[in-house]
Design an enzyme around this catalytic site. Structure first.
Site, PDB file in Angstrom:
ATOM      1  N   GLY A   1      -2.061   7.883  23.732  1.00 30.76           N
ATOM      2  CA  GLY A   1      -2.664   8.717  22.709  1.00 30.76           C
ATOM      3  C   GLY A   1      -2.156   8.424  21.252  1.00 30.76           C
ATOM      4  CG  ASN A  52       9.373  14.883  22.910  1.00 34.05           C
ATOM      5  OD1 ASN A  52      10.238  14.071  22.534  1.00 34.05           O
ATOM      6  ND2 ASN A  52       8.428  15.347  21.935  1.00 34.05           N
ATOM      7  CE  LYS A  72      11.924  14.321  19.230  1.00 35.56           C
ATOM      8  NZ  LYS A  72      11.141  13.503  19.799  1.00 35.56           N
ATOM      9  CG  ASN A  93       7.992  21.098  19.930  1.00 30.62           C
ATOM     10  OD1 ASN A  93       8.676  20.781  18.777  1.00 30.62           O
ATOM     11  ND2 ASN A  93       7.539  20.129  20.556  1.00 30.62           N
ATOM     12  CB  SER A 153       3.727  17.291  19.098  1.00 28.49           C
ATOM     13  OG  SER A 153       4.696  17.906  20.035  1.00 28.49           O
TER      14      SER A 153
HETATM   15  P1  NAD Z   1      -1.233  12.606  22.707  1.00 27.71           P
HETATM   16  O1  NAD Z   1      -1.554  13.945  23.099  1.00 27.71           O
HETATM   17  O2  NAD Z   1      -1.614  12.126  21.568  1.00 27.71           O
HETATM   18  O3  NAD Z   1      -1.642  11.721  23.881  1.00 27.71           O
HETATM   19  C1  NAD Z   1      -1.442  11.883  25.382  1.00 27.71           C
HETATM   20  C2  NAD Z   1      -2.686  11.782  26.385  1.00 27.71           C
HETATM   21  O4  NAD Z   1      -3.551  12.916  25.757  1.00 27.71           O
HETATM   22  C3  NAD Z   1      -3.493  10.635  25.990  1.00 27.71           C
HETATM   23  O5  NAD Z   1      -3.985  10.298  27.241  1.00 27.71           O
HETATM   24  C4  NAD Z   1      -4.481  11.131  24.966  1.00 27.71           C
HETATM   25  O6  NAD Z   1      -5.457  10.056  25.107  1.00 27.71           O
HETATM   26  C5  NAD Z   1      -4.805  12.404  25.407  1.00 27.71           C
HETATM   27  N1  NAD Z   1      -5.474  13.131  24.211  1.00 27.71           N
HETATM   28  C6  NAD Z   1      -5.005  13.345  23.134  1.00 27.71           C
HETATM   29  N2  NAD Z   1      -5.673  14.038  22.453  1.00 27.71           N
HETATM   30  C7  NAD Z   1      -6.843  14.529  23.252  1.00 27.71           C
HETATM   31  C8  NAD Z   1      -7.957  15.426  22.978  1.00 27.71           C
HETATM   32  N3  NAD Z   1      -8.220  16.008  22.209  1.00 27.71           N
HETATM   33  N4  NAD Z   1      -8.629  15.732  24.177  1.00 27.71           N
HETATM   34  C9  NAD Z   1      -8.281  15.022  25.367  1.00 27.71           C
HETATM   35  N5  NAD Z   1      -7.087  14.171  25.593  1.00 27.71           N
HETATM   36  C10 NAD Z   1      -6.468  13.841  24.611  1.00 27.71           C
HETATM   37  O7  NAD Z   1       0.437  12.665  22.951  1.00 27.71           O
HETATM   38  P2  NAD Z   1       1.732  12.039  22.130  1.00 27.71           P
HETATM   39  O8  NAD Z   1       1.489  12.771  20.836  1.00 27.71           O
HETATM   40  O9  NAD Z   1       1.504  10.606  22.280  1.00 27.71           O
HETATM   41  O10 NAD Z   1       2.795  12.547  22.962  1.00 27.71           O
HETATM   42  C11 NAD Z   1       3.173  11.603  24.092  1.00 27.71           C
HETATM   43  C12 NAD Z   1       4.568  12.021  24.585  1.00 27.71           C
HETATM   44  O11 NAD Z   1       5.488  11.598  23.590  1.00 27.71           O
HETATM   45  C13 NAD Z   1       4.850  13.410  24.681  1.00 27.71           C
HETATM   46  O12 NAD Z   1       5.733  13.664  25.775  1.00 27.71           O
HETATM   47  C14 NAD Z   1       5.408  13.845  23.304  1.00 27.71           C
HETATM   48  O13 NAD Z   1       6.041  15.039  23.406  1.00 27.71           O
HETATM   49  C15 NAD Z   1       6.066  12.921  22.862  1.00 27.71           C
HETATM   50  N6  NAD Z   1       6.763  12.429  21.668  1.00 27.71           N
HETATM   51  C16 NAD Z   1       5.354  12.466  20.795  1.00 27.71           C
HETATM   52  C17 NAD Z   1       5.752  12.400  19.392  1.00 27.71           C
HETATM   53  C18 NAD Z   1       4.626  12.430  18.469  1.00 27.71           C
HETATM   54  O14 NAD Z   1       4.904  12.423  17.123  1.00 27.71           O
HETATM   55  N7  NAD Z   1       3.278  12.649  18.596  1.00 27.71           N
HETATM   56  C19 NAD Z   1       6.863  12.103  19.052  1.00 27.71           C
HETATM   57  C20 NAD Z   1       7.854  11.857  20.029  1.00 27.71           C
HETATM   58  C21 NAD Z   1       7.611  12.357  21.225  1.00 27.71           C
HETATM   59  C1  AOT Z   2       9.923  15.803  16.118  1.00 19.90           C
HETATM   60  N1  AOT Z   2       9.030  16.095  16.517  1.00 19.90           N
HETATM   61  O1  AOT Z   2       9.141  15.589  18.855  1.00 19.90           O
HETATM   62  C2  AOT Z   2      10.241  14.105  16.097  1.00 19.90           C
HETATM   63  O2  AOT Z   2       6.905  17.513  17.179  1.00 19.90           O
HETATM   64  O3  AOT Z   2       7.215  17.164  19.175  1.00 19.90           O
HETATM   65  C3  AOT Z   2       7.389  17.012  18.075  1.00 19.90           C
HETATM   66  C4  AOT Z   2       8.709  16.275  17.695  1.00 19.90           C
HETATM   67  C5  AOT Z   2      11.327  13.734  15.363  1.00 19.90           C
HETATM   68  C6  AOT Z   2      12.252  14.357  14.884  1.00 19.90           C
HETATM   69  C7  AOT Z   2      12.093  15.855  14.743  1.00 19.90           C
HETATM   70  C8  AOT Z   2      11.197  16.438  15.254  1.00 19.90           C
END
Ligand code: NAD
Ligand code: AOT
Length: 312
Positions: free
Chosen positions: A9, A105, A187, A195, A260
């Site tokens: 994703g 996360n 974190k 969140n 997120s």
């Molecule tokens: P994401 O939701 O973008 O992707 C995760 C999965 O969900 C993927 O397989 C994606 O294809 C699917 N997906 C996404 N949108 C969808 C939809 N509308 N319908 C169906 N499936 C969908 O997740 P992410 O943001 O890449 O996060 C992955 C991990 O990393 C999580 O644990 C998150 O908390 C963590 N994380 C995210 C961020 C961020 O900024 N996005 C930052 C740090 C950590």
């Molecule tokens: C975040 N945010 O992890 C990332 O939205 O799930 C989230 C997330 C980096 C620093 C602070 C917040």
């Protein structure tokens, strides 16, 4: 290095794009059919720090991975509730030489991964990179970040440092951590406050920070994380965590960002990772005999909101 990204994703797309650009042999693995089809048809499109890019990057459905191919490194980037199914689907491409790095996360993912991967091949990490998806196959990638990681297995420090080097060569700014559990808890405190509260109140972090009760609620939640972490021998620096939380309220830096979880539930009607953040603290609290009323209530409220919105 042959690298598979399991969960492609927003974050998986960022990592896949940056690693492929630096010359690594990358495969994206995902379960969202529309996303896979968009990337197969048009490449992965991204606004990468203001520049529109489109890259051809191989992607396969997680239920159709080629079992004859093996990977040196698999980076896990599913949502927490998707992790177990992803591991089941890809277990055939994991052999005794496959290193698996978890960057999700939340807390406790090693319990899931250990069912599929020997301990000496598991690496835990934590990232401050961010990413968003505009729609299937289209990512929005802004700003900078960092990664910390550490081996779970005894004696695998050199391998952990090599993984950090590969990630850093791709511009991902990774470093070896001597205490990844502390970093993960730190974190998780940010996610455990920002969140759920921003989701329930339907606000960004700056607006949350402008409420009379934000700091008290955040401090109460962090106290519960710290009590549970202490029981596991992890000493959280509460004042330092509160400073980090206050910095999230700043509209000139990241305060205007909706966490997120807000994007998942309020914008995209998707289930949240609350069970792996505040919910994990509630479960651990029950196990250790520590009361965690703020985490309990926040978890229950977010689940109620998921039900009201019929999130999937
Ligand atoms: P994401 O939701 O973008 O992707 C995760 C999965 O969900 C993927 O397989 C994606 O294809 C699917 N997906 C996404 N949108 C969808 C939809 N509308 N319908 C169906 N499936 C969908 O997740 P992410 O943001 O890449 O996060 C992955 C991990 O990393 C999580 O644990 C998150 O908390 C963590 N994380 C995210 C961020 C961020 O900024 N996005 C930052 C740090 C950590
Ligand atoms: C975040 N945010 O992890 C990332 O939205 O799930 C989230 C997330 C980096 C620093 C602070 C917040």
């Amino acid at each position: 290095m042959k690298i598979a990204i399991a969960g492609s994703g927003a974050m998986g797309s960022r990592f896949g794009l940056m690693l492929q650009k630096s010359g690594e042999d990358v495969l994206l693995i995902d379960g969202w059919q529309a996303h896979i089809e968009a990337i197969l048809s048009n490449g992965l499109k991204a606004n990468f720090n203001g520049e529109e890019v489109s890259v051809n990057i191989p992607i396969v459905h997680q239920e159709e991975v080629h079992l004859d191919k093996k990977y040196d490194l698999i980076i896990l980037f599913t949502k927490a509730m998707q992790l177990d199914k992803m591991m089941t689907d890809i277990k055939g491409i994991i052999d005794e030489n496959t290193q698996v790095l978890c960057l999700l996360n939340g807390i406790g993912h090693e319990d899931t991964i250990e069912k599929y991967v020997p301990l000496e091949n598991i690496y835990l990490g934590n990232t401050m990179w961010t990413a968003g998806l505009e729609g299937p196959g289209v990512a929005k990638l802004f700003g900078n970040g960092s990664i910390e990681l550490q081996n779970l297995g005894v004696g695998q420090e050199e391998n952990a440092k090599k993984i950090a080097e590969v990630l850093s060569n791709a511009g991902l700014n990774a470093s070896f951590s001597e205490n990844i559990r502390l970093s993960i808890y730190n974190k998780a405190c940010v996610n455990g406050t920002m969140n759920g509260l921003c989701t329930l109140l339907d606000v960004n972090m700056a607006t949350l920070g402008n409420t009379r009760t934000a700091l008290y609620m955040c401090r109460s939640i962090v106290n519960e994380f710290a009590a549970v972490a202490k029981f596991e021998g992890v000493a959280l620096d509460i004042p330092a965590i509160m400073e980090k939380i206050k910095s999230c309220f700043d509209p000139l830096t990241i305060g205007l960002h909706f966490p997120s979880m807000h994007q998942d539930l309020m914008r995209n009607n998707r289930l949240t990772e609350i069970d792996f953040i505040n919910g994990a603290i509630s479960r651990k609290g029950r196990k250790y005999g520590i009361v965690t009323p703020y985490c309990d209530f926040l978890t229950e409220l977010v689940h109620a909101k998921e039900d009201i919105l019929k999130a999937e």
